[in-house]
Design an enzyme around this catalytic site. Structure first.
Site: not given
Ligand code: XMP
Length: 523
Positions: A62, A89-90, A180, A182, A237, A379
């Site tokens: 963040g 991180c944060y 990070h 990710e 969708d 998706k």
């Protein structure tokens, strides 16, 4: 307070502190067949934690500083739940701050970009598979840094600007990293998440087969013996939502497919055939092309076109839906990225919900309740669910098609003649792309008809015909896009085919514009 959905899967809670890449954490975990949900820090309290019953918790990154006034804090009780926690991180800084460590700002220790982490002597289970060839590359993005770790924590990795790059209190199963994992620039990031979820006891039970079963049970419970209506656009969708709901409640579902006369060649017939023949779904094919094309006569302003189509869509949908006796529910293909609450530091959490062009405002207007069986899916998970439900790959892999259809690929005034030419040119172009095996490499490709005629020469004669533009882009989410680099041979062959096969076209332009500065559609 945010509602925690009831689930039979093991669940991981991601507490969002406002990082730009929080969604990527969820993506990585879902790829590991772990069910997770993102909830903003200020919408999660002790009662929520209890109801959600996570098997593990991740604190996201963040932009804030833990020592700033009103800094985002984790919910009370989270450290006492007895479940593994990973701070990123944060998330690391706030964990240290709460547990008795220290965080400091600036002083030349900010780090943005690639960094290399060196392991310390001790082994840590979430780092299994790391450091096999020396230091590991990670992605850093922090201004503040941890200057003193909390009691009970130890250091397992350091980088030049982050002496506490990897820390853990193994006895409590608390893990905290400054980088990070990710993002792709941390090549072994997924491995770290995998080790973490394995340690937390996740078995990878989030599969499309289990989701399908679970979703069907939930739809049955929600709908009971009532009727559901669903607006079908022919897109992935709404189609997947309709087929899933049909599997749950059969004939209690009626689909309405509004044909606004702005569809591609054979599109209406193909959609109707697929749903009626293959799935035996009750389907109203509302051919309202005269109504739409009549209202669009003489309209060339793009916004007026969109508004006209949107307004008529609602009127028409409502007209047909009113004919379905006892309809109490409206089905929508809303996806997870549309419902994730994003953290806003100015005014509390804000909800970003895509306004569906076709049914926007309808539920309130008609007093209908929503059925949204895809609202927990990304998706690509919808595509996987579609495959699970037996939808053909040719359908699942289709490029996106906008709600206003060909109207926004026909700049200027829309006429039936121009639409007919556009349909043919688009069909030839897409056929070319498929024949060359390029369809799946391209995110979206289409032809547009330009609002002008140009002079040409064919045989011995002069021609004065329409010009067509062809467009193809690569993209991840449609927010930005790059032009697809066709070869000159492909372009030459496509030009020849369009001009030879489509009457009324004597010139083909290739749209080179990326997004930004262009948009994907022409209007
Ligand atoms: P633009 O043209 O804004 O398009 O770069 C980005 C993506 O969104 C699609 N698009 C729409 N989809 N209703 C839709 O359902 C719309 O009104 C609409 N406008 C654009 C477009 O096809 C591209 O994939």
């Amino acid at each position: 307070m945010t509602q925690a959905a009831s689930h039979i899967h093991d669940r991981l809670l991601i507490i969002d502190f406002g990082s730009q890449v929080t969604q990527l954490i969820a993506r990585r975990l879902r790829e590991l067949s772990v069910y997770c949900e993102i909830h903003p820090f200020n919408r999660v309290d002790e009662a929520f934690l209890k109801a959600f019953a996570p098997k593990a918790v991740i604190f996201s990154g963040g932009p804030a500083s833990v020592y700033a006034e009103g800094a985002p804090m984790p919910p009370a009780g989270v450290f006492e739940m007895g479940v593994p926690i990973l701070g990123i991180c944060y998330g690391q800084q706030v964990m240290m701050h709460c547990l008795g460590g220290k965080v400091e700002g600036g002083h030349g220790t900010a780090e943005f970009g690639r960094a290399f982490v060196t392991p310390t002597a001790q082994k840590l289970s979430i780092l299994d598979g790391w450091f096999t060839e020396g230091d590991e590359q990670v992605w850093m993005s922090h201004g503040d840094h941890v200057s003193k770790i909390a009691p009970g924590f130890e250091v397992y990795g350091t980088s030049p600007n982050a002496p506490f790059a990897i820390t853990a209190d193994v006895s409590r199963n608390f893990y905290a990293v400054q980088f990070h994992p990710e993002v792709h620039h941390t090549p072994k990031g997924t491995k770290l998440y995998e080790n973490f979820v394995r340690l937390a006891g996740f078995t990878g039970d989030w599969t499309m087969a289990s989701y399908r079963e679970d979703a069907i049970a939930k739809i049955r419970e929600q709908v009971g013996d009532k009727q559901v209506i669903c607006g079908l656009s022919g897109g992935v969708d709404s189609s997947v939502a309709a087929i899933l709901i049909h599997e749950a409640i059969g004939d209690q579902l009626t689909c309405v497919f509004v044909d606004h006369g702005l569809l591609r060649k054979n599109e209406a017939a193909e959609v109707v055939k697929m749903f009626r023949d293959n799935y035996k779904i009750k389907l109203i094919h509302a051919d309202e092309s005269d109504l739409f094309l009549g209202a669009l006569e003489g309209v060339s302003d793009p916004e007026v076109k969109r508004k006209t189509i949107g307004r008529l869509f609602i009127d028409v949908f409502q007209k047909y839906a009113n004919q379905i006796e006892g309809a109490e529910f409206l089905a929508q293909g809303t996806l997870y990225p549309d419902v994730i609450e994003s953290v806003s530091f100015s005014g509390g959490p804000s909800v970003t919900i895509k306004s569906h062009h076709n049914v926007g405002g309808l539920p309130e207007k008609m007093g209908l309740k929503l059925v949204e069986p895809l609202r927990e899916l990304f998706k690509d998970e919808v595509r996987a669910l579609g495959r699970e439900l037996g939808l053909p790959q040719s359908f699942i892999g289709r490029h996106p098609f906008p709600g206003p259809g060909l109207a926004i690929r026909c700049p200027g005034e829309i006429t039936r003649e121009k639409l007919a030419i556009l349909r043919e040119a688009d069909a030839v172009y897409i056929d070319q792309i498929r024949k060359h095996g390029l369809y799946d490499e391209i995110w979206q490709a289409f032809a547009a008809i330009l609002p002008m005629k140009t002079v040409g020469v064919m045989g011995d004669g002069r021609t004065y015909d329409y010009a067509v533009a062809i467009r193809a882009v690569t993209s991840v989410d449609g927010m930005t896009a790059d032009t697809y680099p066709f070869t000159n041979e492909f372009l030459g062959e496509t030009m020849t085919r369009i001009i030879n096969e489509v009457k009324g076209v004597n010139r083909v332009f290739y749209d080179l514009t990326s997004k930004p500065p262009g948009t994907i559609e022409l209007e």
